[in-house]
Design an enzyme around this catalytic site. Structure first.
Site, PDB file in Angstrom:
ATOM      1  N   THR A   1      45.806  40.461  39.307  1.00  0.00           N
ATOM      2  CA  THR A   1      45.034  41.693  39.115  1.00  0.00           C
ATOM      3  C   THR A   1      43.558  41.515  39.497  1.00  0.00           C
ATOM      4  O   THR A   1      42.973  42.398  40.131  1.00  0.00           O
ATOM      5  CB  THR A   1      45.154  42.148  37.639  1.00  0.00           C
ATOM      6  OG1 THR A   1      46.537  42.398  37.378  1.00  0.00           O
ATOM      7  CG2 THR A   1      44.362  43.405  37.369  1.00  0.00           C
TER       8      THR A   1
ATOM      9  N   HIS B   1      50.499  41.257  31.991  1.00  0.00           N
ATOM     10  CA  HIS B   1      50.042  41.525  33.353  1.00  0.00           C
ATOM     11  C   HIS B   1      49.074  42.704  33.362  1.00  0.00           C
ATOM     12  O   HIS B   1      49.146  43.576  32.499  1.00  0.00           O
ATOM     13  CB  HIS B   1      51.242  41.823  34.263  1.00  0.00           C
ATOM     14  CG  HIS B   1      52.176  40.658  34.384  1.00  0.00           C
ATOM     15  ND1 HIS B   1      53.245  40.476  33.533  1.00  0.00           N
ATOM     16  CD2 HIS B   1      52.199  39.609  35.229  1.00  0.00           C
ATOM     17  CE1 HIS B   1      53.883  39.369  33.870  1.00  0.00           C
ATOM     18  NE2 HIS B   1      53.268  38.816  34.889  1.00  0.00           N
ATOM     19  N   GLY B   2      48.210  42.740  34.348  1.00  0.00           N
ATOM     20  CA  GLY B   2      47.226  43.823  34.437  1.00  0.00           C
ATOM     21  C   GLY B   2      46.047  43.530  33.536  1.00  0.00           C
ATOM     22  O   GLY B   2      45.980  42.473  32.909  1.00  0.00           O
TER      23      GLY B   2
ATOM     24  N   HIS C   1      51.547  33.549  32.607  1.00  0.00           N
ATOM     25  CA  HIS C   1      51.411  34.772  33.412  1.00  0.00           C
ATOM     26  C   HIS C   1      50.298  35.610  32.809  1.00  0.00           C
ATOM     27  O   HIS C   1      49.865  35.388  31.682  1.00  0.00           O
ATOM     28  CB  HIS C   1      52.731  35.550  33.394  1.00  0.00           C
ATOM     29  CG  HIS C   1      53.737  35.015  34.372  1.00  0.00           C
ATOM     30  ND1 HIS C   1      54.203  35.735  35.445  1.00  0.00           N
ATOM     31  CD2 HIS C   1      54.334  33.807  34.455  1.00  0.00           C
ATOM     32  CE1 HIS C   1      55.051  35.000  36.133  1.00  0.00           C
ATOM     33  NE2 HIS C   1      55.159  33.824  35.546  1.00  0.00           N
ATOM     34  N   GLY C   2      49.838  36.603  33.583  1.00  0.00           N
ATOM     35  CA  GLY C   2      48.809  37.507  33.052  1.00  0.00           C
ATOM     36  C   GLY C   2      47.466  36.838  32.899  1.00  0.00           C
ATOM     37  O   GLY C   2      46.723  37.115  31.960  1.00  0.00           O
TER      38      GLY C   2
ATOM     39  N   ASP D   1      57.221  35.226  43.431  1.00  0.00           N
ATOM     40  CA  ASP D   1      56.844  35.599  42.058  1.00  0.00           C
ATOM     41  C   ASP D   1      57.739  36.756  41.572  1.00  0.00           C
ATOM     42  O   ASP D   1      57.963  37.726  42.306  1.00  0.00           O
ATOM     43  CB  ASP D   1      55.363  36.026  42.097  1.00  0.00           C
ATOM     44  CG  ASP D   1      54.748  36.225  40.729  1.00  0.00           C
ATOM     45  OD1 ASP D   1      55.189  35.567  39.767  1.00  0.00           O
ATOM     46  OD2 ASP D   1      53.792  37.029  40.628  1.00  0.00           O
ATOM     47  N   HIS D   2      58.237  36.660  40.358  1.00  0.00           N
ATOM     48  CA  HIS D   2      58.984  37.746  39.691  1.00  0.00           C
ATOM     49  C   HIS D   2      60.149  38.330  40.490  1.00  0.00           C
ATOM     50  O   HIS D   2      60.283  39.555  40.567  1.00  0.00           O
ATOM     51  CB  HIS D   2      58.046  38.902  39.318  1.00  0.00           C
ATOM     52  CG  HIS D   2      57.196  38.591  38.140  1.00  0.00           C
ATOM     53  ND1 HIS D   2      57.695  38.463  36.867  1.00  0.00           N
ATOM     54  CD2 HIS D   2      55.866  38.351  38.047  1.00  0.00           C
ATOM     55  CE1 HIS D   2      56.698  38.165  36.041  1.00  0.00           C
ATOM     56  NE2 HIS D   2      55.586  38.077  36.730  1.00  0.00           N
TER      57      HIS D   2
HETATM   58  P1  13P Z   1      47.578  39.315  36.153  1.00  0.00           P
HETATM   59  O1  13P Z   1      48.082  40.717  36.333  1.00  0.00           O
HETATM   60  O2  13P Z   1      46.947  39.126  34.810  1.00  0.00           O
HETATM   61  O3  13P Z   1      46.688  38.885  37.246  1.00  0.00           O
HETATM   62  O4  13P Z   1      48.861  38.363  36.140  1.00  0.00           O
HETATM   63  C1  13P Z   1      49.477  38.004  37.343  1.00  0.00           C
HETATM   64  C2  13P Z   1      50.789  37.361  37.152  1.00  0.00           C
HETATM   65  O5  13P Z   1      51.116  36.861  36.092  1.00  0.00           O
HETATM   66  C3  13P Z   1      51.683  37.333  38.318  1.00  0.00           C
HETATM   67  O6  13P Z   1      52.927  36.826  38.021  1.00  0.00           O
END
Ligand code: 13P
Length: 273
Positions: A226, A173-174, A201-202, A79-80
């Site tokens: 998160t 994210h978060g 994402h997020g 991821d990322h």
């Molecule tokens: P969250 O922080 O909303 O859980 O998103 C996680 C994410 O997109 C990881 O790539």
């Protein structure tokens, strides 16, 4: 089945996979237990931070061994990643899927580096995800709106040959300061234009109805991290003051159960028609 083929299958069914980040054996087992309980396939994700923490061999081999132990259909995803060397190492050790995140670079650079990663991943048969637009990372402003544009997404996917694309449609994210409001209309236009599987994402903190609407309108992968960290640590935080137990094998299971249940609920919600 490769993740690319799975995305094709999901596209026909108008469904999505949950992609969950893990940080240690406890969170890994929580994800796999939830998937096993729901008899559903899942994506296991690790970031560079987790790889720095556990080491690449432990991250990959722990995940593989646990996947076998729990008898779950799961794909391992990086991821990322912002670094080509890390992507190469992940491919070498057997990751099924990698994300190159050059979304903060100018689009030309994003295109170039993404194209390189697609070329690199090809002999491994691995899935490649990229990101286009601005999805706020932890600590970044959620105000800076740079949503993914349909024409740009189409061109980017065609130019790079990516399998999956993270789109900026109002998620971050978060945790959210205020309830997110996903631009579902924009998403459906991106979906019509681009051949790549679309990724949200997020995913933590997005109301269920919005996630379901996103899946109906083209999202094939939903990322959640998160809520896993939050659920795990807060369960421990609440329980530790009430016990003198030092056997961590007796302490961790309640945190594992908590995360397992929250993911089970999410899987049920996503798989609802
Ligand atoms: P969250 O922080 O909303 O859980 O998103 C996680 C994410 O997109 C990881 O790539």
């Amino acid at each position: 089945m490769t993740l690319q083929d799975k995305f094709q299958q999901l596209d026909k069914q108008n469904k999505a996979l949950l992609a969950v980040n893990f940080y240690n054996f406890e969170t890994l087992s929580a994800v796999l237990k939830a998937a096993a309980e729901q008899e559903t396939a899942i994506i296991l994700q690790s970031t560079k931070s987790t790889i720095d923490y556990l080491g690449l061999e432990v991250t990959a081999n722990l995940a593989r061994t646990a996947i076998n132990q729990y008898g779950v259909k799961a794909w391992l995803h990086l991821d990322h990643a912002q670094d080509i060397d890390l992507i190469k190492q992940a491919l070498d050790i057997g990751y099924d899927s990698v994300m190159i995140d050059a979304s903060e670079k100018p689009i030309e650079e994003n295109r170039e580096i993404t194209r390189k990663v697609v070329e690199m991943a090809e002999p491994y048969g691995a899935n490649v995800e990229a990101e286009l637009g601005y999805i706020a990372k932890l600590g970044q402003s959620k105000e800076k709106a740079a949503f993914t544009q349909p024409e740009e997404a189409k061109q980017f996917a065609e130019d790079t040959g990516i399998d999956a694309l993270a789109v900026a449609i109002g998620s971050a994210h978060g945790f959210y300061d205020k309830e997110p409001d996903l631009d579902i209309e924009l998403l459906s236009r991106i979906y019509k234009e681009t051949p790549a599987a679309l990724v949200l994402h997020g995913g933590s903190g997005i109301p269920d109805q919005q996630i379901q609407a996103a899946v109906r309108n083209g999202i094939r992968k939903i990322n959640v991290a998160t809520e896993v960290k939050n659920g795990f640590i807060n369960t421990l935080r609440n329980e530790l003051p009430q016990t003198n137990e030092i056997d961590l094998r007796k302490i961790f299971p309640s945190a594992i159960n908590h995360v397992q249940h929250l993911l089970k609920d999410k899987l049920t919600m996503i798989n609802q028609d």
